[in-house]
Design a protein around this motif. Structure first.
Motif, PDB file in Angstrom:
ATOM      1  N   GLY A   1       9.824 -10.329  12.018  1.00 48.83           N
ATOM      2  CA  GLY A   1       8.526  -9.690  12.107  1.00 48.83           C
ATOM      3  C   GLY A   1       7.452 -10.189  11.171  1.00 48.83           C
ATOM      4  O   GLY A   1       6.393  -9.566  11.080  1.00 48.83           O
ATOM      5  N   LYS A   2       7.655 -11.306  10.493  1.00 48.29           N
ATOM      6  CA  LYS A   2       6.615 -11.795   9.581  1.00 48.29           C
ATOM      7  C   LYS A   2       5.303 -12.016  10.332  1.00 48.29           C
ATOM      8  O   LYS A   2       4.222 -11.815   9.784  1.00 48.29           O
ATOM      9  N   ASP A   3       5.392 -12.376  11.605  1.00 50.50           N
ATOM     10  CA  ASP A   3       4.187 -12.578  12.419  1.00 50.50           C
ATOM     11  C   ASP A   3       3.469 -11.271  12.740  1.00 50.50           C
ATOM     12  O   ASP A   3       2.337 -11.291  13.226  1.00 50.50           O
ATOM     13  N   LEU A   4       4.103 -10.137  12.472  1.00 50.51           N
ATOM     14  CA  LEU A   4       3.485  -8.826  12.708  1.00 50.51           C
ATOM     15  C   LEU A   4       2.771  -8.285  11.475  1.00 50.51           C
ATOM     16  O   LEU A   4       2.183  -7.207  11.519  1.00 50.51           O
ATOM     17  N   LEU A   5       2.830  -9.017  10.369  1.00 54.36           N
ATOM     18  CA  LEU A   5       2.160  -8.580   9.149  1.00 54.36           C
ATOM     19  C   LEU A   5       0.673  -8.876   9.236  1.00 54.36           C
ATOM     20  O   LEU A   5       0.263  -9.951   9.657  1.00 54.36           O
ATOM     21  N   LYS A   6      -0.115  -7.911   8.836  1.00 49.14           N
ATOM     22  CA  LYS A   6      -1.575  -8.045   8.812  1.00 49.14           C
ATOM     23  C   LYS A   6      -2.049  -7.618   7.442  1.00 49.14           C
ATOM     24  O   LYS A   6      -1.499  -6.688   6.850  1.00 49.14           O
ATOM     25  N   ASP A   7      -3.056  -8.308   6.925  1.00 48.92           N
ATOM     26  CA  ASP A   7      -3.622  -7.986   5.620  1.00 48.92           C
ATOM     27  C   ASP A   7      -4.958  -7.280   5.767  1.00 48.92           C
ATOM     28  O   ASP A   7      -5.772  -7.650   6.609  1.00 48.92           O
ATOM     29  N   PHE A   8      -5.165  -6.287   4.916  1.00 49.06           N
ATOM     30  CA  PHE A   8      -6.479  -5.684   4.742  1.00 49.06           C
ATOM     31  C   PHE A   8      -6.932  -6.070   3.348  1.00 49.06           C
ATOM     32  O   PHE A   8      -6.249  -5.772   2.358  1.00 49.06           O
ATOM     33  N   VAL A   9      -8.071  -6.744   3.258  1.00 52.42           N
ATOM     34  CA  VAL A   9      -8.615  -7.152   1.970  1.00 52.42           C
ATOM     35  C   VAL A   9      -9.735  -6.174   1.612  1.00 52.42           C
ATOM     36  O   VAL A   9     -10.744  -6.088   2.317  1.00 52.42           O
TER      37      VAL A   9
END
Length: 137
Positions: free
Chosen positions: A55-63
């Motif tokens: 699932g690394k491709d499912l990680l999303k960042d909020f900056v």
């Protein structure tokens, strides 16, 4: 062979393992952690030997506007972790609630308590810091 500790998001699509933990883990009362975790505080810990199992491709960042980075699963919205400005995902501090079994971590401080929710009581046995670990109350 060293102990591996596994964790996952709510939907189970993001899975990871770690070999060990930092000796510092704090309950963070800043407004961003409270909102990100949907709770009175966020509890994060630095880790060693992080491996993304799926699932690394499912990680999303909020900056955030201050440059801090909060990582979550795009499928279920689970709060996965936190990084300071400019740090790569390999240096993420993980939300301890994402671990699937007991972990050898002891909360050693309460930080950013100057921003805590008025309805939340601090734990009197823990050191308390108005800001990070440098601004003692």
């Amino acid at each position: 062979m060293s102990q591996k500790y596994q964790g996952s998001c709510l939907c189970g699509n993001v899975c990871f393992s770690v070999d060990g933990f930092s000796d510092k883990a704090a309950n963070c009362h800043c407004s961003m952690c409270r909102k990100f975790h949907g709770a009175a505080f966020g509890t994060l810990v630095g880790v060693q030997g992080l491996a993304w199992l799926s699932g690394k491709d499912l990680l999303k960042d909020f900056v955030a506007s201050n440059g801090t980075i909060r990582t979550f699963c795009i499928n279920c919205g689970s709060s996965i972790g936190f990084r300071v400005k400019g740090e790569p995902v390999g240096n993420i501090e993980l939300a301890i609630a994402t671990f699937d079994t007991d972990i050898p971590v002891t909360i050693d401080a309460q930080i950013y308590t100057g921003y805590k929710a008025n309805w939340c009581e601090l734990q009197p046995e823990l050191p308390t810091y108005f800001e990070g670990r440098t601004g003692a109350c």
